[in-house]
Write an enzyme that holds these catalytic residues in place. Sequence first.
Site, PDB file in Angstrom:
ATOM      1  N   GLY A 124       0.866  -1.239   0.129  1.00 39.45           N
ATOM      2  CA  GLY A 124       0.052  -0.067   0.168  1.00 39.45           C
ATOM      3  C   GLY A 124       0.845   1.273   0.030  1.00 39.45           C
ATOM      4  O   GLY A 124       1.687   1.318  -0.811  1.00 39.45           O
ATOM      5  N   HIS A 233      14.120  -2.781  21.630  1.00 43.61           N
ATOM      6  CA  HIS A 233      13.207  -1.832  21.346  1.00 43.61           C
ATOM      7  C   HIS A 233      13.589  -0.625  22.014  1.00 43.61           C
ATOM      8  O   HIS A 233      13.927  -0.544  23.195  1.00 43.61           O
ATOM      9  CB  HIS A 233      11.592  -2.135  21.660  1.00 43.61           C
ATOM     10  CG  HIS A 233      10.666  -1.509  20.975  1.00 43.61           C
ATOM     11  ND1 HIS A 233      10.495  -0.122  21.418  1.00 43.61           N
ATOM     12  CD2 HIS A 233       9.673  -1.721  20.240  1.00 43.61           C
ATOM     13  CE1 HIS A 233       9.487   0.423  20.497  1.00 43.61           C
ATOM     14  NE2 HIS A 233       9.005  -0.683  19.802  1.00 43.61           N
ATOM     15  N   GLU A 303       4.988  -8.810  16.833  1.00 42.88           N
ATOM     16  CA  GLU A 303       6.020  -8.605  17.678  1.00 42.88           C
ATOM     17  C   GLU A 303       5.871  -9.252  19.072  1.00 42.88           C
ATOM     18  O   GLU A 303       6.765  -9.411  19.775  1.00 42.88           O
ATOM     19  CB  GLU A 303       6.049  -7.076  17.821  1.00 42.88           C
ATOM     20  CG  GLU A 303       7.179  -6.432  18.766  1.00 42.88           C
ATOM     21  CD  GLU A 303       6.882  -4.919  18.626  1.00 42.88           C
ATOM     22  OE1 GLU A 303       7.773  -4.202  17.832  1.00 42.88           O
ATOM     23  OE2 GLU A 303       6.188  -4.354  19.396  1.00 42.88           O
TER      24      GLU A 303
HETATM   25  N1  UDP Z   1       3.545  -2.473   6.341  1.00 44.44           N
HETATM   26  C1  UDP Z   1       3.303  -2.202   5.051  1.00 44.44           C
HETATM   27  N2  UDP Z   1       2.087  -1.676   4.693  1.00 44.44           N
HETATM   28  C2  UDP Z   1       1.065  -1.280   5.882  1.00 44.44           C
HETATM   29  C3  UDP Z   1       1.274  -1.503   6.917  1.00 44.44           C
HETATM   30  C4  UDP Z   1       2.765  -2.155   7.318  1.00 44.44           C
HETATM   31  O1  UDP Z   1       3.848  -2.470   4.116  1.00 44.44           O
HETATM   32  O2  UDP Z   1       0.191  -0.805   5.095  1.00 44.44           O
HETATM   33  C5  UDP Z   1       4.878  -3.111   6.600  1.00 44.44           C
HETATM   34  C6  UDP Z   1       5.863  -2.330   6.583  1.00 44.44           C
HETATM   35  O3  UDP Z   1       6.998  -2.751   6.195  1.00 44.44           O
HETATM   36  C7  UDP Z   1       6.076  -1.469   8.022  1.00 44.44           C
HETATM   37  C8  UDP Z   1       5.788  -2.970   8.986  1.00 44.44           C
HETATM   38  O4  UDP Z   1       4.718  -3.639   7.917  1.00 44.44           O
HETATM   39  O5  UDP Z   1       7.365  -0.987   7.950  1.00 44.44           O
HETATM   40  C9  UDP Z   1       5.255  -2.683  10.275  1.00 44.44           C
HETATM   41  O6  UDP Z   1       4.308  -1.728  10.205  1.00 44.44           O
HETATM   42  P1  UDP Z   1       4.697  -0.267  10.873  1.00 44.44           P
HETATM   43  O7  UDP Z   1       6.092   0.291  10.322  1.00 44.44           O
HETATM   44  O8  UDP Z   1       3.272   0.667  10.592  1.00 44.44           O
HETATM   45  O9  UDP Z   1       4.489  -0.520  12.524  1.00 44.44           O
HETATM   46  P2  UDP Z   1       5.252   0.253  13.707  1.00 44.44           P
HETATM   47  O10 UDP Z   1       6.785   0.155  13.228  1.00 44.44           O
HETATM   48  O11 UDP Z   1       4.699   1.795  13.426  1.00 44.44           O
HETATM   49  O12 UDP Z   1       5.090  -0.409  14.905  1.00 44.44           O
END
Ligand code: UDP
Length: 353
Positions: A124, A233, A303
């Site tokens: 996306g 983290h 996670e």
């Molecule tokens: N991701 C993606 N499209 C989305 C949501 C998540 O490709 O619509 C993938 C992307 O690689 C992203 C990872 O899943 O880096 C983890 O999601 P996000 O980074 O939003 O999580 P956060 O780091 O904010 O917890």
Amino acid sequence: MPPLNGKIVTVVLFIAVLLGVLYCYISQSYRVVLSFEERFKASDKEARPPQEVVVTLSRHELHLVSQDYLRYKQPSIVQGRTDVVTVTPWLAPVVWEGTFNPGLLDTIYRPKNITVAVTVFAVGKYIMFLKNFLETAEQHFFVGFRVHFYVFTDRPNEVPQIKMAAGRQVTVMSVPSSNRWQEISARRMEIIQTLIEQKLENYCDYIFCLDVDSKFHGRWGTESLGGLVAVIHPGYYRDERSRFPYERRPASRAYVAHGEGDFYYCGGAFGGLLQEVHLLARTCRENFEADAKVGIEAAWQEESHLNRYMWINKPSKVLSPEYLWQDFKSRNSEVQIIRFSGVVKNYADIRPN
Ligand code: UDP
Ligand code: MN
């Protein structure tokens, strides 16, 4: 000539006893090896991987060959960083700036001719992060080593063309989009498992699985290699474990009880030897699916499952928060360098839900 016969009998007996002792010794060491393998064969969910791993581990991890022409700063056994902990209670190194010699490590790993795979998902609108991720990876991530990036996206036409150094390449793989970010995030484990099984075996040695909404600012190289590698983290590393956002419902396979858990690890970066990461991805995927069957989604999706896995299967190397900082956080004094960091993003703009 009875005395001579007696002597011969004594010698024969002596040799027989010697052979007996030798036999016992050899079969004993066999038994040790067998029981070692037996442990690997256990069909337990969180069992260790099969025997080939022992071979790979010894080739890449156990035998570290340096070069006799190399001159470098004398390592000290009494002086070093005192502001941070550099080893876990199970004796895995915690990698902080100042704890390793990058030149020495590169010299050790270069003759091993390793290939590092990287998985990155850009589904996306997250495709917008990919250019920066890949460009900065070219500047900082395993520079001078073979790296194969696997980009998973539903928008293959929008993958930017990046000039890569020799021995480095990008492969684009199509994945379906989803209208739930939780599903995109969580399905990564299944896709990583399949990628390792179908494309990487006998080709890559190590793999790192990284979030795309991030970029490199400093060296990330051979110091990060290990069997099973987890990243601390940045949001919780000074906190009591009771504050860690583990999955707390006992019905979930990601459950970590109060009073348990070592650190809180990132879902946005982990890696290690191929076989180790395969077992991790497979286990997290199975546990995620088992949860889904009874209508549970763990607090922080994969996670949470990763944190449960690392609690039982201790990482052999732990990377400090230098290896996944967050751009919105100001730098704490113990973080002398930020190597990789999550960019600031507006969730409402980029997530599908
Ligand atoms: N991701 C993606 N499209 C989305 C949501 C998540 O490709 O619509 C993938 C992307 O690689 C992203 C990872 O899943 O880096 C983890 O999601 P996000 O980074 O939003 O999580 P956060 O780091 O904010 O917890
Ligand atoms: Mn992220």
